[in-house]
Design a protein around this motif. Structure first.
Motif, short mmCIF file in Angstrom:
data_model
loop_
_atom_site.label_atom_id
_atom_site.label_comp_id
_atom_site.label_asym_id
_atom_site.label_seq_id
_atom_site.Cartn_x
_atom_site.Cartn_y
_atom_site.Cartn_z
N GLN A 49 55.70 45.86 74.70
CA GLN A 49 54.52 45.00 74.82
C GLN A 49 54.18 44.33 73.49
O GLN A 49 53.90 43.13 73.44
CB GLN A 49 53.31 45.81 75.32
CG GLN A 49 53.39 46.22 76.76
CD GLN A 49 53.25 45.02 77.69
OE1 GLN A 49 52.59 44.04 77.40
NE2 GLN A 49 53.91 45.11 78.84
N ALA A 50 54.21 45.09 72.41
CA ALA A 50 53.88 44.54 71.10
C ALA A 50 54.88 43.45 70.69
O ALA A 50 54.48 42.37 70.24
CB ALA A 50 53.84 45.65 70.04
N TYR A 73 55.88 55.98 77.00
CA TYR A 73 54.73 55.20 76.53
C TYR A 73 55.04 54.52 75.19
O TYR A 73 54.68 53.36 74.98
CB TYR A 73 53.51 56.13 76.41
CG TYR A 73 52.22 55.39 76.18
CD1 TYR A 73 51.73 54.49 77.13
CD2 TYR A 73 51.46 55.62 75.05
CE1 TYR A 73 50.54 53.81 76.94
CE2 TYR A 73 50.26 54.96 74.84
CZ TYR A 73 49.80 54.06 75.79
OH TYR A 73 48.61 53.40 75.59
N TYR A 132 57.20 51.59 75.99
CA TYR A 132 56.40 50.61 76.71
C TYR A 132 55.54 49.82 75.73
O TYR A 132 55.50 48.58 75.77
CB TYR A 132 55.52 51.32 77.76
CG TYR A 132 54.43 50.44 78.32
CD1 TYR A 132 54.71 49.48 79.28
CD2 TYR A 132 53.12 50.57 77.86
CE1 TYR A 132 53.71 48.66 79.77
CE2 TYR A 132 52.12 49.75 78.36
CZ TYR A 132 52.42 48.79 79.31
OH TYR A 132 51.43 47.98 79.79
N LEU A 133 54.84 50.52 74.85
CA LEU A 133 53.99 49.84 73.87
C LEU A 133 54.81 49.00 72.89
O LEU A 133 54.41 47.89 72.52
CB LEU A 133 53.13 50.84 73.10
CG LEU A 133 52.01 51.50 73.89
CD1 LEU A 133 51.27 52.52 73.01
CD2 LEU A 133 51.03 50.48 74.45
N ARG A 160 56.99 41.65 72.58
CA ARG A 160 56.94 40.47 73.45
C ARG A 160 55.70 39.62 73.18
O ARG A 160 55.78 38.40 73.11
CB ARG A 160 56.98 40.89 74.92
CG ARG A 160 58.29 41.52 75.35
CD ARG A 160 59.40 40.53 75.31
NE ARG A 160 59.18 39.55 76.36
CZ ARG A 160 60.12 38.90 76.99
NH1 ARG A 160 61.37 39.10 76.68
NH2 ARG A 160 59.82 38.04 77.92
N ARG A 161 54.57 40.25 73.01
CA ARG A 161 53.33 39.50 72.76
C ARG A 161 53.35 38.85 71.37
O ARG A 161 52.93 37.72 71.21
CB ARG A 161 52.12 40.40 72.94
CG ARG A 161 51.93 40.76 74.39
CD ARG A 161 50.86 41.81 74.63
NE ARG A 161 50.90 42.26 76.00
CZ ARG A 161 50.44 41.58 77.05
NH1 ARG A 161 49.88 40.41 76.87
NH2 ARG A 161 50.54 42.07 78.26
#
Length: 169
Positions: A21-22, A14, A17-18, A24-25
């Motif tokens: 995500q952080a 996790y 994963y986070l 890339r965004r």
């Protein structure tokens, strides 16, 4: 599954994963913010790293940006063509390439960094200073665990070009 049932994945999975995500965004949103300056994210990373280093080798640029040299060469070529950066080869070692910002490149950095600072403030809203420091220390530990050499890890974590040069010997 997380043993405490707080997260939908086990904690290490996790976490990464986070993190993915952080990053890339943030990268996608910041690239959109750079568009009015006619910069992409790779070019910004090159400009900001060379600004921090003063004079930067392609090896240092690759290490500090975590971008492969082929992609960096393309970005640097574009920046040189736009007059934002100069590429010099020392007479003593023709294999080396040193990069520096021009006056126009420093001016571009100043414009873009204002956007970056505002962008970061928005992205970190609701994350207090204590938590930011805690997360930063955790990420520094992860980098230390993943870097191929402890001296390189220290240079990356501290973002110190002189340490990187010393680590490479």
């Amino acid at each position: 599954m997380d043993a405490e049932a707080e997260f939908g994945l086990n904690v290490p999975e996790y976490f990464f994963y986070l993190l993915f995500q952080a990053v890339r965004r943030r990268d996608a949103a910041f690239e959109r913010a750079l568009a009015p300056l006619e910069l992409n994210l790779g070019q910004w990373r090159a400009i900001s790293t060379v600004r921090r280093c003063g004079t930067c080798s392609m090896s240092d640029l690759a290490a500090f940006t975590a971008v492969d040299r082929t992609t960096l060469t393309r970005s640097v070529d574009q920046l040189v063509r736009r007059g934002l950066m100069v590429r010099e080869t020392p007479a003593t070692d023709r294999r080396q390439v040193h990069l520096t910002l021009t006056d126009r490149g420093r001016a571009m950095y100043d414009k873009a960094v204002d956007q970056l600072l505002e962008f970061n403030r928005t992205a970190l809203e609701g994350v207090d200073e204590t938590r930011r420091r805690e997360i930063s220390r955790g990420l520094a530990t992860v980098i230390g665990n993943l870097a191929p050499d402890p001296k390189v890890a220290e240079a990356l974590i501290r973002f110190e070009p002189d340490l990187m040069r010393a680590a490479r010997g």
